[in-house]
Design a protein around this motif. Structure first.
Motif, PDB file in Angstrom:
ATOM      1  N   VAL A  79       0.908  -1.411  -0.070  1.00 61.09           N
ATOM      2  CA  VAL A  79      -0.081   0.071  -0.034  1.00 61.09           C
ATOM      3  C   VAL A  79       0.656   1.319  -0.152  1.00 61.09           C
ATOM      4  O   VAL A  79       0.506   2.281  -0.750  1.00 61.09           O
ATOM      5  CB  VAL A  79      -0.875  -0.101   1.189  1.00 61.09           C
ATOM      6  N   TRP A  80       1.917   1.268   0.799  1.00 64.56           N
ATOM      7  CA  TRP A  80       2.687   2.367   0.837  1.00 64.56           C
ATOM      8  C   TRP A  80       3.565   2.607  -0.544  1.00 64.56           C
ATOM      9  O   TRP A  80       3.425   3.849  -0.586  1.00 64.56           O
ATOM     10  CB  TRP A  80       4.151   2.016   1.850  1.00 64.56           C
ATOM     11  N   SER A  81       3.715   1.597  -1.244  1.00 65.56           N
ATOM     12  CA  SER A  81       4.489   1.672  -2.556  1.00 65.56           C
ATOM     13  C   SER A  81       3.688   1.977  -3.765  1.00 65.56           C
ATOM     14  O   SER A  81       3.801   1.897  -4.922  1.00 65.56           O
ATOM     15  CB  SER A  81       5.410   0.704  -2.540  1.00 65.56           C
ATOM     16  N   ALA A  82       2.203   1.722  -3.592  1.00 65.81           N
ATOM     17  CA  ALA A  82       1.382   1.840  -4.533  1.00 65.81           C
ATOM     18  C   ALA A  82       1.381   3.156  -5.404  1.00 65.81           C
ATOM     19  O   ALA A  82       1.388   4.085  -4.540  1.00 65.81           O
ATOM     20  CB  ALA A  82      -0.055   1.608  -4.229  1.00 65.81           C
ATOM     21  N   ARG A  83       1.369   3.106  -6.705  1.00 65.76           N
ATOM     22  CA  ARG A  83       1.367   4.133  -7.356  1.00 65.76           C
ATOM     23  C   ARG A  83      -0.081   4.698  -8.064  1.00 65.76           C
ATOM     24  O   ARG A  83      -0.610   3.873  -8.471  1.00 65.76           O
ATOM     25  CB  ARG A  83       2.333   4.035  -8.384  1.00 65.76           C
ATOM     26  N   PRO A  84      -0.206   6.157  -7.754  1.00 68.45           N
ATOM     27  CA  PRO A  84      -1.565   6.436  -8.574  1.00 68.45           C
ATOM     28  C   PRO A  84      -1.669   6.144 -10.024  1.00 68.45           C
ATOM     29  O   PRO A  84      -0.483   6.432 -10.675  1.00 68.45           O
ATOM     30  CB  PRO A  84      -1.687   8.058  -8.029  1.00 68.45           C
ATOM     31  N   GLY A  85      -2.606   5.722 -10.567  1.00 71.26           N
ATOM     32  CA  GLY A  85      -2.544   5.514 -11.656  1.00 71.26           C
ATOM     33  C   GLY A  85      -1.852   4.046 -12.371  1.00 71.26           C
ATOM     34  O   GLY A  85      -2.042   3.995 -13.375  1.00 71.26           O
ATOM     35  N   ASP A  86      -1.418   3.413 -11.528  1.00 70.64           N
ATOM     36  CA  ASP A  86      -0.521   2.247 -11.928  1.00 70.64           C
ATOM     37  C   ASP A  86      -1.737   1.170 -12.127  1.00 70.64           C
ATOM     38  O   ASP A  86      -2.574   1.059 -11.467  1.00 70.64           O
ATOM     39  CB  ASP A  86       0.024   1.750 -10.726  1.00 70.64           C
ATOM     40  N   SER A  87      -1.555   0.492 -13.433  1.00 70.37           N
ATOM     41  CA  SER A  87      -2.734  -0.736 -13.747  1.00 70.37           C
ATOM     42  C   SER A  87      -2.570  -1.774 -12.792  1.00 70.37           C
ATOM     43  O   SER A  87      -1.479  -2.042 -12.495  1.00 70.37           O
ATOM     44  CB  SER A  87      -2.586  -0.772 -15.305  1.00 70.37           C
ATOM     45  N   ARG A  88      -3.454  -2.705 -12.935  1.00 70.86           N
ATOM     46  CA  ARG A  88      -3.484  -3.899 -12.172  1.00 70.86           C
ATOM     47  C   ARG A  88      -2.612  -4.700 -12.921  1.00 70.86           C
ATOM     48  O   ARG A  88      -2.083  -5.444 -12.351  1.00 70.86           O
ATOM     49  CB  ARG A  88      -5.139  -4.397 -12.168  1.00 70.86           C
TER      50      ARG A  88
END
Length: 374
Positions: A79-88
């Protein structure tokens, strides 16, 4: 207590780098892996001398909870490293590139060892293991098969598949809802003890210790804690106090607390120390967990985890000491030797398999970032 928002890191370049990478969490990965190694060193009959065996068993009696540590840490880091707009698709591809090459290597080595020792091979269990679906099969000999420790990867794969689908809901959740998850998970873990009576007796270990839906509780606890910290809503002790709470909880659980309670208590202790370590990195505070040796150990910890049982079992079978242990001081010396050998082999796997396959299989990152979690 952590009170100021942490979503925006301090202004220096060093602080911004620490905030994005959270190297202290990489160091924590080694501690989790070491706990699991110690547990297996105490249960795989490496040491024949009862007094020496008792010492190792007492120190690492709760070492199996290192996997619990991994699951909470994994949810927090992703969750910390999740990027906005990153695709599944990109997320799933990165996770596949991280875990699958090492898994296939150890699967092939374990299958080769089975052929070498003329062990019977269950083709269904072997295929379930190869495709990391074995944790869904409650039959004995199936969820622990081939390279036994890969059952946790089967759980992780389920977590990875779910996270991109659930993350939008996490982002929209209110803080009280996230806190409800953090608080509820230890209570739900505690509730597993009476709940296991609802399943057949032969499946109760699988239900409480392996079943991916049950083990996902710990992952979602880490997810909720990370989202709270990103919003500046996390409230918890700093790293020194959180570490003390962890040690005290570990000792108390090992000495005085009944088995049905310690998993719930350790879940709470683990999330506190994970969040505190992340907060120390964000704020640029001192953390021994991000020393160069600890970060390196954390980087090779995934390979170490996958390799260690295979190495111990194979060598003991070759020497004829499997099931009997080594007499006298040979037993403790063998544990130290296994630790050093496994670490060396893990470094090779990390250097020549894990890293090259990550570069080859994972999508390109822009800007590049280092993920601290498995």
């Amino acid at each position: 207590m952590t009170s100021a928002p942490v979503a925006a890191p301090p202004g220096s370049a060093t602080d911004r780098a620490l905030a994005s990478r959270l190297p202290s969490l990489t160091g924590l990965r080694w501690i989790a892996a070491l706990l699991v190694f110690g547990f297996h060193a105490g249960t795989m009959r490496i040491i024949a001398e009862p007094d020496y065996q008792a010492v190792v068993g007492k120190v690492f009696t709760l070492g199996l909870s290192g996997v619990q540590f991994f699951f909470i840490l994994s949810g927090f880091v992703l969750v910390w490293s999740a990027r906005p707009g990153d695709s599944r698709r990109r997320f799933w591809r990165r996770r596949f590139a991280k875990i699958y090459p090492n898994h296939v290597l150890l699967w092939a080595l374990a299958m080769g060892a089975a052929v070498w020792f003329a062990d019977p091979i269950n083709p269904v269990a072997a295929l379930e293991n190869l495709f990391l679906i074995q944790a869904w099969d409650p039959r004995p000999g199936y969820f622990y098969s081939v390279n036994n420790v890969s059952w946790s990867l089967s759980c992780e794969l389920f977590f990875y598949l779910c996270l991109p689908l659930v993350l939008p809901l996490v982002r929209r959740a209110r803080p009280w809802q996230l806190w409800a998850v953090v608080i509820a998970v230890p209570l739900l873990i505690l509730a597993l003890w009476p709940a296991q009576t609802l399943v057949p007796e032969q499946s109760r270990w699988w239900f409480t210790q392996v079943f991916p839906l049950v083990r996902s509780l710990e992952f979602w606890m880490g997810v909720a804690a990370a989202e709270l910290m990103l919003r500046g809503r996390w409230r918890g002790p700093g790293l020194p106090l959180a570490s003390l709470i962890f040690v005290v909880t570990w000792v108390a659980a090992a000495e005085w607390i009944r088995a049905e309670f310690w998993a719930a208590l350790l879940a709470a202790a683990y999330v506190l120390v994970i969040a505190a370590a992340a907060d120390a990195d964000v704020r640029g505070r001192r953390s021994p967990l991000r020393s160069r040796p600890m970060v390196w150990l954390g980087e090779v910890s995934f390979a170490f985890y996958l390799v260690h049982v295979f190495v111990i079992m194979t060598i003991l079978r070759i020497t004829g000491d499997w099931g009997t242990g080594l007499p006298g001081w040979w037993g403790p010396a063998a544990v130290i030797g296994f630790l050093a050998l496994t670490l060396g082999l893990a470094a090779l796997v990390h250097r020549f398999v894990e890293q090259p396959m990550m570069r080859r299989l994972a999508p390109r990152r822009s800007p590049p970032a280092v993920q601290p979690g498995r």
